[in-house]
Scaffold this active site. Structure first.
Site, PDB file in Angstrom:
ATOM      1  N   ALA A 184      57.765  72.218  30.028  1.00  0.00           N
ATOM      2  CA  ALA A 184      57.245  72.937  28.871  1.00  0.00           C
ATOM      3  C   ALA A 184      55.848  73.479  29.146  1.00  0.00           C
ATOM      4  CB  ALA A 184      57.226  72.022  27.651  1.00  0.00           C
TER       5      ALA A 184
ATOM      6  N   GLY B 164      61.366  69.676  31.385  1.00  0.00           N
ATOM      7  CA  GLY B 164      62.330  70.689  30.980  1.00  0.00           C
ATOM      8  C   GLY B 164      62.857  71.518  32.134  1.00  0.00           C
TER       9      GLY B 164
ATOM     10  N   GLU C  82      65.662  69.514  33.373  1.00  0.00           N
ATOM     11  CA  GLU C  82      66.736  69.578  32.366  1.00  0.00           C
ATOM     12  C   GLU C  82      67.501  70.895  32.474  1.00  0.00           C
ATOM     13  OE1 GLU C  82      65.551  66.970  28.563  1.00  0.00           O
ATOM     14  OE2 GLU C  82      64.072  68.508  29.035  1.00  0.00           O
TER      15      GLU C  82
ATOM     16  N   GLU D 241      58.534  62.880  30.936  1.00  0.00           N
ATOM     17  CA  GLU D 241      58.053  62.968  29.557  1.00  0.00           C
ATOM     18  C   GLU D 241      57.394  61.691  29.060  1.00  0.00           C
ATOM     19  OE1 GLU D 241      61.172  66.184  29.882  1.00  0.00           O
ATOM     20  OE2 GLU D 241      60.892  64.158  30.660  1.00  0.00           O
TER      21      GLU D 241
END
Length: 325
Positions: free
Chosen positions: A127, A172, A175, A195
């Site tokens: 992110a 992310g 991911e 995270e």
């Protein structure tokens, strides 16, 4: 008995149909009808308008979309391109990728999608925390929901997807790669769901896709420790399928991903999409239901012109010419 009844419904639904790539969406509807709420689906329609191919189609500064041509026609490359932000996931990148995913989803000529980085040494840093820090608290939830939706849609594309990880894929970014069917990494690439260092958890599918990729205990270990592994270790864990030695230009994983896409390209496109659908949906249910799903997907390929072309090519000892019909 319910499984067998569902299987008969699916077989009857497609026995008399003329098949094309459009059948993927219809088959998903039939599977859902036959088995009710046993499986949760996100539609990934394979029909709609067709975009003309070009060797380099620019979607925006943050994302470069290339429709390869010549012998590589059918391969589409999504190139992440935010060098100053290490390809961090921003509002603009989410919007551009959502548009790109929607475009290829509706394009029957697309055989494989490769996601890579245009920035040496990085795949995606996760992110965009600088942008996130400027968001009002009320904006954070909707943005995360949209980013999660993008990664879900990426995972539900009907054609094969390959993540070429030539640098760091964190949070992310990993991911996003986990949503792809296949992951290829350079041996020097760094990967991790980190995270927990920020007192949050993976929020775009990481807690679900990582255990499915490497097993529950190992996934817990990596997430709890916010551990980062290199490409070699990721391959041993099963996080990536291939780990390759990095080259001087820093794009060894991308070239390996292209090699894989070129292996997929000559195969029957309907068969590839049906195989992906059968695997993705079947792995989430019990074996009997999975076998019924496989039978339904197999029923889709029997009446196709491509299947007859494959038999003719075998008989005539020549390469097949599949058209997705």
């Amino acid at each position: 008995m319910a499984v067998l009844a569902g299987c008969r419904v699916l077989s009857q639904a497609f026995r008399s149909q003329t098949n094309s790539l459009d059948g993927v969406c219809r088959l998903q509807d039939a599977i859902n009808h036959a088995f009710g709420n046993k499986i949760h689906y996100v539609r990934s329609a394979a029909h709609g308008g067709v975009r003309q191919y070009s060797s380099d189609s620019k979607s925006g500064d943050d994302l470069i979309v290339r429709y390869l041509d010549g012998d590589d026609s059918g391969i589409v490359v999504f190139g992440l391109n935010r060098p100053k932000a290490k390809n961090a996931i921003s509002k603009n990148l989410v919007n551009l990728m959502s548009e790109a995913v929607e475009s290829v989803k509706k394009n029957n000529k697309v055989r494989t999608v490769v996601i890579c980085s245009m920035v040496p040494g990085i795949f995606c840093a996760g992110a965009d925390l600088k942008e996130r820090a400027k968001m009002h608290q009320s904006e954070v939830g909707p943005f995360v929901t949209k980013a999660r939706g993008l990664i879900t849609e990426l995972g539900n594309l009907p054609m094969p997807t390959i993540a070429a990880i030539d640098g760091a894929a964190l949070g992310g970014g990993l991911e996003m790669a986990l949503a792809c069917d296949i992951r290829v990494a350079s041996n020097s690439a760094k990967m991790g769901l980190v995270e927990a260092k920020l007192a949050i958890i993976p929020g775009a599918g990481g807690t679900q896709r990582l255990p499915r990729a490497i097993g529950v205990a190992l996934a817990k270990e990596l997430i709890f420790a916010a551990r980062v592994v290199d490409g070699t270790e990721a391959c041993k864990l099963g996080l990536v399928s291939h780990s390759v030695e990095q080259n001087k230009s820093g794009d060894a994983a991308y070239h390996r991903a292209l090699e894989l896409a070129r292996e997929f390209n000559p195969q029957g496109p309907i068969a590839i999409r049906m195989a992906k659908l059968a695997i993705n949906q079947g792995i989430e249910v019990d074996l009997k239901t999975g076998l019924a799903i496989e039978e339904a997907c197999y029923a889709q390929v029997i009446p196709t012109k491509d299947r007859l072309e494959g038999l003719a090519a075998f008989k005539e000892k020549r390469p097949p010419r599949f058209k997705g019909e």
